[in-house]
Design an enzyme around this catalytic site. Structure first.
Site, short mmCIF file in Angstrom:
data_model
loop_
_atom_site.label_atom_id
_atom_site.label_comp_id
_atom_site.label_asym_id
_atom_site.label_seq_id
_atom_site.Cartn_x
_atom_site.Cartn_y
_atom_site.Cartn_z
CG ASP A 1 1.60 -16.18 12.62
OD1 ASP A 1 0.65 -15.26 11.91
OD2 ASP A 1 1.30 -17.28 13.24
CE LYS B 1 -5.80 -1.06 6.03
NZ LYS B 1 -4.85 -0.34 5.09
CG HIS C 1 -4.06 7.13 0.35
ND1 HIS C 1 -4.43 6.20 -0.68
CD2 HIS C 1 -3.56 6.30 1.45
CE1 HIS C 1 -4.13 5.05 -0.26
NE2 HIS C 1 -3.79 5.05 1.22
CD GLU D 1 -2.84 1.28 2.39
OE1 GLU D 1 -2.98 0.14 3.09
OE2 GLU D 1 -3.55 2.15 2.71
P1 NAD Z 1 9.80 -22.76 17.02
O1 NAD Z 1 9.29 -23.71 17.74
O2 NAD Z 1 10.46 -22.66 15.61
O3 NAD Z 1 10.79 -22.19 17.92
C1 NAD Z 1 10.78 -22.04 19.26
C2 NAD Z 1 11.83 -22.97 19.99
O4 NAD Z 1 13.20 -22.30 19.86
C3 NAD Z 1 11.53 -22.83 21.63
O5 NAD Z 1 10.66 -23.68 22.01
C4 NAD Z 1 13.21 -23.27 21.94
O6 NAD Z 1 13.34 -24.53 22.15
C5 NAD Z 1 14.01 -22.69 20.84
N1 NAD Z 1 14.67 -21.70 21.32
C6 NAD Z 1 16.15 -21.52 20.78
N2 NAD Z 1 16.74 -20.13 21.37
C7 NAD Z 1 15.47 -19.55 21.83
C8 NAD Z 1 15.45 -18.33 22.37
N3 NAD Z 1 16.54 -17.24 22.45
N4 NAD Z 1 14.21 -17.93 22.84
C9 NAD Z 1 13.11 -18.73 22.93
N5 NAD Z 1 13.42 -20.31 22.35
C10 NAD Z 1 14.47 -20.47 21.73
O7 NAD Z 1 8.88 -21.40 16.97
P2 NAD Z 1 7.78 -20.83 17.86
O8 NAD Z 1 8.12 -19.29 18.25
O9 NAD Z 1 7.33 -21.77 19.02
O10 NAD Z 1 6.56 -20.81 16.86
C11 NAD Z 1 6.24 -19.71 15.93
C12 NAD Z 1 5.64 -20.42 14.90
O11 NAD Z 1 4.41 -21.15 15.24
C13 NAD Z 1 5.11 -19.46 13.75
O12 NAD Z 1 5.60 -19.87 12.55
C14 NAD Z 1 3.76 -19.20 13.75
O13 NAD Z 1 3.10 -18.94 12.46
C15 NAD Z 1 3.34 -20.94 14.13
N6 NAD Z 1 1.93 -21.07 14.71
C16 NAD Z 1 1.21 -20.21 15.12
C17 NAD Z 1 -0.07 -20.55 15.74
C18 NAD Z 1 -0.94 -19.36 16.11
O14 NAD Z 1 -0.57 -18.09 16.24
N7 NAD Z 1 -2.21 -19.68 16.62
C19 NAD Z 1 -0.47 -21.92 15.89
C20 NAD Z 1 0.56 -22.61 15.44
C21 NAD Z 1 1.79 -22.36 14.93
#
Ligand code: NAD
Length: 422
Positions: free
Chosen positions: A278, A262, A376, A84
């Site tokens: 996300d 928005k 805009h 946009e």
């Molecule tokens: P992930 O599982 O890839 O990473 C998280 C893991 O990384 C942690 O569990 C930990 O073991 C490790 N880690 C390493 N260094 C870390 C640090 N400094 N801090 C924290 N953890 C560290 O990802 P995530 O963040 O658990 O999940 C994000 C993904 O889940 C996104 O892609 C999202 O789109 C997706 N998702 C979203 C939903 C929702 O929002 N409802 C539902 C399902 C999945």
């Protein structure tokens, strides 16, 4: 604190190549990173095919940089991926006004996300709730045993809540796992834990667990930003009053609040996209939070202070990560985070809150003053010229004429292409 300044005058007048040179210096980008940003295929088909299913190509978006951001006395350049027009310009302009008042100030709560476990078929729901609370430590231990990495970083399950809700199919027990996700967005981490503790919860409650999933209404993980601008920087008292009235309108009317919010999310979502986070999660969280008091309302507020200056603040859930998800797989997302230079997910969330407040101010200032369409539509004129078939130099020539004539329309663009192109 860095001495680099994000206040770069005339940034918008430069060529993309020159802008990138400035960003390279600001963020200490490598030659490879610069090459990648300039390439037409920054996300390879091979990487894309590993990210989602049924891949047939990639979908590029413009990546722009909002300038002038001063947040907690530190300068930031803000990468934004967005289709946009006028969003990057408005954010930069608003950040310049806020700079005149000392910049943005921010705060945030710890990065705690909520995982929900739905328990049904209970003989005595209240007794089951009590039993869950008594077994808190056992449940948290079980959850934490499934993410030793997160626990080693100081994160992991920190508390358990349990509530009874009345639904159309009867009473339910909802067990909530509060998980400190450190620098991750945390959905995968929390979902894994919620699934892992469910058999134990079934055993404790003698009920049946259906859903085990994170909540995107991340009320425990909020970011705030606030600023005060001298009235002269905004355009005088009349504009201040216009903005204060616009804010009161949004607070009272959901139809206005949706558009008000928005506007703030225009900026936040653009940064979320640029950094591979996300955006559905952030949008869902922001809008659900806006309705948390029972009526959908605004996530930001603008007031006039005793000196007649403008004071603004924003607060919203901020489930963002620096690791996990697509953050580390999308090559441009990694570079965007390097440009931002944030060290923790909390700092990132606070920067995003400041971006949302700036974007909101940019929109409200235009609405309260000249109206949104002038700026805009001037920017949009180029899109209309291209859609009407203009190419090369003709794009700007046609757009400029339409703006001058105040006739920014497809039919006029077609006429002008014929007239100027011949
Ligand atoms: P992930 O599982 O890839 O990473 C998280 C893991 O990384 C942690 O569990 C930990 O073991 C490790 N880690 C390493 N260094 C870390 C640090 N400094 N801090 C924290 N953890 C560290 O990802 P995530 O963040 O658990 O999940 C994000 C993904 O889940 C996104 O892609 C999202 O789109 C997706 N998702 C979203 C939903 C929702 O929002 N409802 C539902 C399902 C999945």
């Amino acid at each position: 604190m860095t001495k680099r300044s994000s206040s770069i005058s005339g940034f918008y007048k430069l060529s993309p190549k020159r802008r990138l040179e400035i960003v390279k210096e600001f963020a200490n980008l490598s030659e490879d990173e610069v090459q990648l940003l300039q390439s037409n295929a920054s996300l390879s088909l091979k990487v894309a095919d590993r990210m989602i299913e049924n891949v047939i190509g990639t979908f590029p978006l413009p990546l722009g940089i909002a300038v002038n951001f001063l947040i907690n006395d530190r300068d930031y350049l803000i990468p934004m991926a967005i289709e946009e027009p006028s969003v990057v310009a408005a954010a930069s302009y608003a950040a310049k006004m806020v700079r005149a008042g000392g910049g943005f100030h921010t705060s945030s709560t710890p990065p705690v996300m909520i995982g929900q476990i739905q328990v049904v078929k209970l003989k005595d729901p209240e007794k089951a709730r009590q039993r869950v609370l008594e077994a808190k430590n056992r449940i948290m231990e079980k959850a934490n045993s499934h993410d030793p990495v997160l626990v080693s970083l100081g994160g992991g399950a920190k508390d358990i809540q349990a509530k009874l809700i009345d639904t159309s199919v009867g009473s339910m027990l909802i067990v909530e796992l509060l998980v400190d996700c450190r620098d991750a967005m945390g959905a995968n981490a929390v979902n894994t834990m919620a699934e892992a503790v469910s058999p134990l919860i079934e055993q404790i409650t003698e009920g049946h667990v259906y859903l085990r999933i994170i909540s995107n209404l991340a009320t425990e993980r909020r970011a705030r930003a606030w600023c005060t601008l001298p009235k002269e920087a905004v355009g005088g008292s009349e504009v201040v009053h216009g903005i204060v009235n616009a804010s009161a309108f949004a607070a009272a009317d959901p139809f206005r609040a949706a558009t008000h919010n928005k506007g703030a999310m225009n900026g936040i979502t653009a940064v979320i996209l640029a950094t591979g986070n996300d955006h559905r999660a952030i949008e869902a969280g922001a809008h659900a939070y806006a309705a948390i008091k029972g009526q959908y309302s605004s996530i930001s507020k603008w007031e006039e202070n005793e000196k007649g200056d403008l004071k603004g603040e924003i607060e919203l859930p901020m489930a963002v990560g620096l690791i996990g998800g697509a953050v580390r797989t999308h090559p441009v997302a990694k570079i965007a985070l390097k440009i931002l230079g944030v060290k923790t997910a909390n700092e990132f969330g606070e920067v995003l809150a400041a971006v949302g407040l700036a974007q909101n101010l940019g929109a409200l200032r235009a609405l309260a003053d000249e109206g949104i369409q002038r700026g805009h539509m001037s920017l949009h004129a180029r899109n209309i010229a291209v859609a009407a078939g203009a190419t090369g130099d003709l794009v700007n020539l046609v757009a400029e004429r339409m703006v001058k004539e105040r006739k920014i329309r497809a039919d006029r663009a077609k006429e002008l292409i014929k007239e100027l192109g011949s």
